[in-house]
Motif scaffolding. Structure first.
Motif, mmCIF file in Angstrom:
data_model
loop_
_atom_site.group_PDB
_atom_site.id
_atom_site.type_symbol
_atom_site.label_atom_id
_atom_site.label_comp_id
_atom_site.label_asym_id
_atom_site.label_seq_id
_atom_site.Cartn_x
_atom_site.Cartn_y
_atom_site.Cartn_z
ATOM 1 N N THR A 145 50.975 49.224 36.978
ATOM 2 C CA THR A 145 51.348 49.734 38.302
ATOM 3 C C THR A 145 51.109 51.228 38.392
ATOM 4 N N GLU A 146 51.566 51.965 37.399
ATOM 5 C CA GLU A 146 51.385 53.417 37.399
ATOM 6 C C GLU A 146 49.899 53.782 37.433
ATOM 7 N N TRP A 147 49.110 53.106 36.644
ATOM 8 C CA TRP A 147 47.683 53.425 36.565
ATOM 9 C C TRP A 147 46.966 53.104 37.880
ATOM 10 N N ILE A 148 47.227 51.918 38.446
ATOM 11 C CA ILE A 148 46.529 51.520 39.676
ATOM 12 C C ILE A 148 46.948 52.390 40.851
ATOM 13 N N VAL A 149 48.242 52.679 40.980
ATOM 14 C CA VAL A 149 48.703 53.518 42.088
ATOM 15 C C VAL A 149 48.117 54.928 41.970
ATOM 16 N N ALA A 150 47.951 55.412 40.755
ATOM 17 C CA ALA A 150 47.342 56.732 40.553
ATOM 18 C C ALA A 150 45.831 56.703 40.820
ATOM 19 N N THR A 151 45.197 55.568 40.602
ATOM 20 C CA THR A 151 43.746 55.453 40.747
ATOM 21 C C THR A 151 43.320 55.117 42.177
ATOM 22 N N ILE A 152 44.015 54.167 42.791
ATOM 23 C CA ILE A 152 43.658 53.694 44.139
ATOM 24 C C ILE A 152 44.727 54.196 45.100
ATOM 25 N N ASP A 153 44.317 55.016 46.065
ATOM 26 C CA ASP A 153 45.303 55.599 46.969
ATOM 27 C C ASP A 153 45.429 54.865 48.301
ATOM 28 N N ASN A 154 44.701 53.781 48.495
ATOM 29 C CA ASN A 154 44.713 53.061 49.758
ATOM 30 C C ASN A 154 45.101 51.608 49.505
ATOM 31 N N LYS A 155 46.131 51.113 50.198
ATOM 32 C CA LYS A 155 46.579 49.738 49.958
ATOM 33 C C LYS A 155 45.545 48.705 50.401
ATOM 34 N N TYR A 156 44.710 49.052 51.372
ATOM 35 C CA TYR A 156 43.695 48.112 51.841
ATOM 36 C C TYR A 156 42.586 47.930 50.805
ATOM 37 N N ILE A 157 42.243 48.995 50.118
ATOM 38 C CA ILE A 157 41.277 48.887 49.012
ATOM 39 C C ILE A 157 41.884 48.050 47.889
ATOM 40 N N PHE A 158 43.160 48.296 47.602
ATOM 41 C CA PHE A 158 43.855 47.498 46.582
ATOM 42 C C PHE A 158 43.811 46.021 46.951
ATOM 43 N N LEU A 159 44.118 45.686 48.206
ATOM 44 C CA LEU A 159 44.108 44.292 48.632
ATOM 45 C C LEU A 159 42.715 43.676 48.532
ATOM 46 N N LEU A 160 41.688 44.437 48.867
ATOM 47 C CA LEU A 160 40.318 43.940 48.745
ATOM 48 C C LEU A 160 39.975 43.646 47.282
ATOM 49 N N ILE A 161 40.327 44.563 46.398
ATOM 50 C CA ILE A 161 40.068 44.364 44.968
ATOM 51 C C ILE A 161 40.841 43.156 44.444
ATOM 52 N N VAL A 162 42.097 43.023 44.858
ATOM 53 C CA VAL A 162 42.909 41.878 44.425
ATOM 54 C C VAL A 162 42.299 40.575 44.934
ATOM 55 N N ASN A 163 41.843 40.551 46.186
ATOM 56 C CA ASN A 163 41.217 39.331 46.715
ATOM 57 C C ASN A 163 39.997 38.927 45.909
ATOM 58 N N ILE A 164 39.138 39.863 45.640
ATOM 59 C CA ILE A 164 37.930 39.561 44.856
ATOM 60 C C ILE A 164 38.310 39.084 43.459
ATOM 61 N N PHE A 165 39.240 39.792 42.825
ATOM 62 C CA PHE A 165 39.695 39.421 41.484
ATOM 63 C C PHE A 165 40.296 38.018 41.472
ATOM 64 N N LEU A 166 41.172 37.729 42.437
ATOM 65 C CA LEU A 166 41.838 36.426 42.458
ATOM 66 C C LEU A 166 40.889 35.287 42.795
ATOM 67 N N LEU A 167 39.891 35.551 43.625
ATOM 68 C CA LEU A 167 38.897 34.506 43.895
ATOM 69 C C LEU A 167 38.135 34.153 42.624
ATOM 70 N N ILE A 168 37.786 35.155 41.859
ATOM 71 C CA ILE A 168 37.067 34.915 40.599
ATOM 72 C C ILE A 168 37.975 34.204 39.602
ATOM 73 N N VAL A 169 39.204 34.686 39.464
ATOM 74 C CA VAL A 169 40.157 34.055 38.546
ATOM 75 C C VAL A 169 40.403 32.599 38.953
ATOM 76 N N GLY A 170 40.563 32.364 40.262
ATOM 77 C CA GLY A 170 40.826 31.011 40.750
ATOM 78 C C GLY A 170 39.711 30.031 40.462
ATOM 79 N N MET A 171 38.501 30.523 40.293
ATOM 80 C CA MET A 171 37.372 29.647 39.978
ATOM 81 C C MET A 171 37.426 29.150 38.534
ATOM 82 N N PHE A 172 38.139 29.872 37.672
ATOM 83 C CA PHE A 172 38.110 29.540 36.249
ATOM 84 C C PHE A 172 39.453 29.114 35.668
#
Length: 148
Positions: free
Chosen positions: A24-51
């Motif tokens: 949490t500390e690392w991501i909040v320090a790295t990504i300052d926009n919640k919409y970018i975070f949500l986009l990254i999470v969506n892409i990550f979860l779609l890939i994870v969900g496939m496997f």
């Protein structure tokens, strides 16, 4: 059940080692926009969900991602709906989509034909995912009608 049990133990180890807090500390320090975070999470979860099977991914990833979503001020219900919808799309997607194989097994349809015919539905699912992710009324609207 073995996969779920192993995922539970792995999740416990991650929590015991304080990985969610450090992440949490690392991501909040790295990504300052919640919409970018949500986009990254969506892409990550779609890939994870496939496997990975949905229950196992929830047991492992929700304790990691939930504190980050809270740090960005994302509604818990909205994040849960986004997570579950990502898992559902992943379960329908190749190469390891469990629901895709179950559907093909029951109907006798070839996997390649299923994928080809499902492309418009995949596009519709992604549009719905984006609406659930970025328009809170789609995921929390009914709850807000009842004062929640």
């Amino acid at each position: 059940m073995l996969i779920v049990a192993a995922a539970g133990v792995f999740s416990w180890v991650l929590t015991k080692e304080r990985i969610p807090q450090q992440l949490t500390e690392w991501i909040v320090a790295t990504i300052d926009n919640k919409y970018i975070f949500l986009l990254i999470v969506n892409i990550f979860l779609l890939i994870v969900g496939m496997f990975i099977e949905g229950n196992a991914s929830m047991i492992i990833l929700v304790p990691l991602l939930h504190p980050i979503a809270l740090a960005y001020g994302i509604n818990e219900i909205q994040f849960a709906m986004t997570y579950i919808f990502n898992n559902a799309i992943g379960a329908l997607s190749p190469p390891m989509g469990t629901l895709m194989f179950v559907t093909c097994g029951i109907t006798g349809c070839k996997t390649g034909k299923f994928i080809k015919e499902a492309v418009p539905f995949y596009l519709l699912l992604v549009v719905n995912l984006l609406l659930i992710t970025y328009v809170p009324a789609f995921s929390t609207g009914i709850l807000s009608l009842f004062g929640g």
